[in-house]
Design a protein around this motif. Structure first.
Motif, PDB file in Angstrom:
ATOM      1  N   LEU A 169       3.829   4.033   2.380  1.00  0.00           N
ATOM      2  CA  LEU A 169       2.506   4.625   2.187  1.00  0.00           C
ATOM      3  C   LEU A 169       2.445   6.117   2.485  1.00  0.00           C
ATOM      4  O   LEU A 169       1.676   6.843   1.843  1.00  0.00           O
ATOM      5  N   ILE A 170       3.228   6.598   3.460  1.00  0.00           N
ATOM      6  CA  ILE A 170       3.174   8.026   3.787  1.00  0.00           C
ATOM      7  C   ILE A 170       3.683   8.888   2.631  1.00  0.00           C
ATOM      8  O   ILE A 170       3.002   9.845   2.219  1.00  0.00           O
ATOM      9  N   TRP A 220       3.783   8.083  -0.511  1.00  0.00           N
ATOM     10  CA  TRP A 220       2.810   7.897  -1.602  1.00  0.00           C
ATOM     11  C   TRP A 220       1.559   8.738  -1.373  1.00  0.00           C
ATOM     12  O   TRP A 220       1.075   9.423  -2.285  1.00  0.00           O
ATOM     13  N   ARG A 221       1.044   8.715  -0.152  1.00  0.00           N
ATOM     14  CA  ARG A 221      -0.167   9.482   0.153  1.00  0.00           C
ATOM     15  C   ARG A 221       0.083  10.978   0.052  1.00  0.00           C
ATOM     16  O   ARG A 221      -0.744  11.737  -0.450  1.00  0.00           O
ATOM     17  N   THR A 273       0.338  11.796  -3.811  1.00  0.00           N
ATOM     18  CA  THR A 273      -0.878  11.639  -4.626  1.00  0.00           C
ATOM     19  C   THR A 273      -2.086  12.374  -4.070  1.00  0.00           C
ATOM     20  O   THR A 273      -3.012  12.698  -4.812  1.00  0.00           O
ATOM     21  N   HIS A 274      -2.091  12.628  -2.776  1.00  0.00           N
ATOM     22  CA  HIS A 274      -3.290  13.175  -2.160  1.00  0.00           C
ATOM     23  C   HIS A 274      -3.022  14.422  -1.320  1.00  0.00           C
ATOM     24  O   HIS A 274      -3.868  15.314  -1.226  1.00  0.00           O
ATOM     25  N   ILE A 281      -1.243  15.962   2.536  1.00  0.00           N
ATOM     26  CA  ILE A 281      -1.538  15.821   3.966  1.00  0.00           C
ATOM     27  C   ILE A 281      -1.748  17.215   4.522  1.00  0.00           C
ATOM     28  O   ILE A 281      -0.873  18.086   4.407  1.00  0.00           O
ATOM     29  N   GLU A 333      -4.173  17.071   9.977  1.00  0.00           N
ATOM     30  CA  GLU A 333      -3.648  15.711  10.090  1.00  0.00           C
ATOM     31  C   GLU A 333      -2.261  15.701  10.748  1.00  0.00           C
ATOM     32  O   GLU A 333      -1.974  14.850  11.589  1.00  0.00           O
ATOM     33  N   ASP A 357     -11.402  12.946   5.922  1.00  0.00           N
ATOM     34  CA  ASP A 357     -10.469  12.062   5.214  1.00  0.00           C
ATOM     35  C   ASP A 357      -9.985  10.983   6.182  1.00  0.00           C
ATOM     36  O   ASP A 357      -8.990  11.156   6.891  1.00  0.00           O
ATOM     37  N   TRP A 391      -8.763   7.854   5.559  1.00  0.00           N
ATOM     38  CA  TRP A 391      -7.563   7.081   5.217  1.00  0.00           C
ATOM     39  C   TRP A 391      -6.270   7.838   5.504  1.00  0.00           C
ATOM     40  O   TRP A 391      -5.314   7.260   6.031  1.00  0.00           O
ATOM     41  N   THR A 392      -6.235   9.118   5.175  1.00  0.00           N
ATOM     42  CA  THR A 392      -5.011   9.887   5.441  1.00  0.00           C
ATOM     43  C   THR A 392      -4.766  10.004   6.941  1.00  0.00           C
ATOM     44  O   THR A 392      -3.626   9.887   7.410  1.00  0.00           O
ATOM     45  N   LEU A 429      -3.317   6.819   8.230  1.00  0.00           N
ATOM     46  CA  LEU A 429      -1.913   6.651   7.876  1.00  0.00           C
ATOM     47  C   LEU A 429      -1.000   7.568   8.683  1.00  0.00           C
ATOM     48  O   LEU A 429       0.055   7.139   9.158  1.00  0.00           O
TER      49      LEU A 429
END
Length: 368
Positions: A24-25, A27-28, A31-32, A34, A38, A176, A178-179, A182
């Protein structure tokens, strides 16, 4: 031989958190993205949770290396829940058994003699010693600490609040959720888990043994960076009640620095230190042993061994005399007494000790 039953809760926890972070890290991030806040939160919470284990669970509660006031102990209790390594009561019980029976495959909960995988994480995946979860007789002193018992009683709720609620709240402030969950939640948890697990595994496999070879513990400056200062593990296993692991000023030991800072702020007290002469004596004895092993094959072994023993006894005696006079000198200064007789004696012993240490080092170097 039948293997002990699997502890499915632990197995699923480690499997899902590691796999989740690995998948997931990236992927995040792809796509998004960090952001810096964070990553900064990741670092801050990693140090908070990791040092709650090293300064709190380990040096305060397991070894009684110092005392801390209620506010500090409360913060350690919350940080320990954030680290998700069981309650302080249970962790300390395991750790005291480890020190009492180090490297005993039947009694040491995470004996390094069982291999890297077992001492790193395998010991938590099966009920090798099921009684560990019920027998807290060796931590009766901690059962008198209301903060330890509060954390033990409410551990699951605290884990959820600290590992989900806290990152979610910080993520909400940052815009944010969700980030942040994660990065500062999941990834931070996995990194802290395995960095602190290195204390049980790599710190008993990789490094040097300058103080003792009676157990597998090693000193390793690289591991100190990964384990918040716990990498000087050979020292720790022979002098477990010292609040320091890295005893030199240049040794990376942020846990030691935190404890010292707390003492300056009046939030910690009774910091325990092993007398320097005991440390030097342990190193000296280990050097003698190593050099003896190097010369056993020589034809003139008996003659060399007698020379080594003579130099060893002379240096050991001079060490004891030097530190005794040093203590007397410090005590005289503290009470503003006359130093005229002590200073010349101290300087003389210091010069003799320096010369004898040079002779000893040269003699040992000749047989490397």
């Amino acid at each position: 031989m039948k293997k002990p039953p699997i502890i499915w809760l632990n197995l699923m926890l480690f499997l899902l958190t590691f796999t989740g972070a690995a998948v997931l890290i990236p992927w995040r991030a792809w796509t998004h993205g960090i952001d810096a806040i964070e990553w900064l939160t990741f670092v801050v919470l990693a140090f908070y949770s990791g040092m709650s284990i090293t300064a709190g669970y380990h040096r305060l509660w397991s070894h009684k290396a110092y005392k801390a006031n209620g506010a500090v102990r409360w913060l350690y209790a919350l940080g320990g829940a954030l680290a998700l390594q069981n309650s302080a009561l249970h962790w300390s019980s395991d750790h005291r058994v480890h020190h009492k029976h180090v490297d005993d495959n039947d009694k040491d909960p995470y004996s390094a003699n069982m291999g890297f995988w077992y001492s790193h994480i395998g010991w938590m995946l099966r009920e090798y010693q099921a009684h560990r979860y019920h027998d807290y007789n060796n931590v009766r002193d901690l059962q008198n600490d209301p903060i330890v018992m509060w954390q033990h009683k409410h551990y699951l709720a605290l884990v959820l609040v600290m590992n989900i609620g806290l990152p979610a709240l910080l993520g909400w402030f940052n815009g944010d959720v969700w980030t942040m969950l994660l990065v500062a939640g999941l990834l931070r948890l996995v990194v802290v888990h395995h960095c602190t697990f290195f204390i049980n595994s790599l710190a008993h496999i990789w490094g040097t043994q300058p103080y003792t070879d009676r157990n597998t513990a090693r000193d390793n400056g690289v591991l100190a960076v990964l384990t918040y200062g716990e990498g000087y593990h050979n020292f720790h296993h022979i002098f477990e009640n010292d609040y320091r692991n890295g005893i030199r000023w240049w040794h990376y030991d942020p846990t030691k620095w935190l404890i010292k800072l707390l003492s300056w702020l009046g939030m910690a007290s009774d910091l325990r230190k092993v007398p320097q002469e005991r440390i030097e004596a342990a190193k000296l004895q280990m050097q003698l042993k190593l050099t003896q092993q190097r010369i056993t094959h020589r034809q003139d072994y008996e003659e060399l061994w007698q020379t080594l023993q003579g130099e060893y006894e002379t240096l050991k005696q001079q060490l004891l005399e030097f530190y005794q006079v040093k203590k007397e000198l410090l005590e005289a200064k503290r009470h503003k007494l006359c130093l005229e007789e002590l200073r010349p004696r101290f300087n003389e012993l210091k010069s003799r000790l320096k010369l004898q240490q040079a002779n000893w080092n040269s003699l040992n170097a000749a047989y490397r």
